[in-house]
Design a protein around this motif. Structure first.
Motif, PDB file in Angstrom:
ATOM      1  N   ASP A 252     112.519  -3.853  29.168  1.00  0.00           N
ATOM      2  CA  ASP A 252     113.212  -3.701  27.892  1.00  0.00           C
ATOM      3  C   ASP A 252     114.387  -4.668  27.751  1.00  0.00           C
ATOM      4  OD1 ASP A 252     111.324  -1.777  27.457  1.00  0.00           O
ATOM      5  OD2 ASP A 252     112.655  -0.096  27.783  1.00  0.00           O
TER       6      ASP A 252
ATOM      7  N   ARG B  95     107.226  -5.781  23.925  1.00  0.00           N
ATOM      8  CA  ARG B  95     105.961  -5.997  23.217  1.00  0.00           C
ATOM      9  C   ARG B  95     105.822  -5.056  22.021  1.00  0.00           C
ATOM     10  NH1 ARG B  95     102.678  -9.204  26.160  1.00  0.00           N
ATOM     11  NH2 ARG B  95     103.205  -9.461  28.338  1.00  0.00           N
TER      12      ARG B  95
ATOM     13  N   ASN C 238     107.954  -2.312  28.062  1.00  0.00           N
ATOM     14  CA  ASN C 238     107.127  -1.998  26.887  1.00  0.00           C
ATOM     15  C   ASN C 238     107.823  -2.352  25.569  1.00  0.00           C
ATOM     16  OD1 ASN C 238     108.905   0.229  27.451  1.00  0.00           O
ATOM     17  ND2 ASN C 238     107.721   1.463  26.018  1.00  0.00           N
ATOM     18  N   HIS C 239     109.133  -2.240  25.490  1.00  0.00           N
ATOM     19  CA  HIS C 239     109.832  -2.576  24.251  1.00  0.00           C
ATOM     20  C   HIS C 239     109.731  -4.063  23.930  1.00  0.00           C
ATOM     21  CE1 HIS C 239     112.338   1.084  23.190  1.00  0.00           C
ATOM     22  NE2 HIS C 239     111.519   1.465  24.163  1.00  0.00           N
TER      23      HIS C 239
END
Length: 91
Positions: A30, A63, A60-61
């Motif tokens: 992130d 993307r 994940n953030h």
């Protein structure tokens, strides 16, 4: 980064790590909130001013733009902003 205060804290954390003797920093996950270009630009600015090399493992953030909106994948941001970025690992 979401605010000037968050940016200031990140700068201070990098400087403090270097002052404690860090020879390299690993930023994990992130790095951005949604993988948008201005967010990557802020991260790249932080990395450029670091007194020690910074490597990154995206989260994940980084993307999140894929679920609506525009942005850069971590691999593209690494090329665009000359960042050290780990290739995605599947576990």
């Amino acid at each position: 980064m979401r605010s000037a205060l968050a940016r200031f804290r990140a700068i201070m954390a990098v400087d403090e790590a270097a002052a404690w003797g860090a020879r390299r920093i690993l930023a994990k996950g992130d790095l951005t909130n949604h993988g948008r270009v201005p967010e990557w630009r802020h991260y790249a600015d932080l990395v450029r001013r670091s007194p020690v090399p910074v490597d990154a493992a995206p989260g994940n953030h980084d993307r999140a733009f894929r679920f609506g909106g525009t942005g850069l994948a971590p691999e593209d941001a690494a090329r665009t902003f000359d960042l050290s970025m780990a290739t995605p690992l599947l576990v």
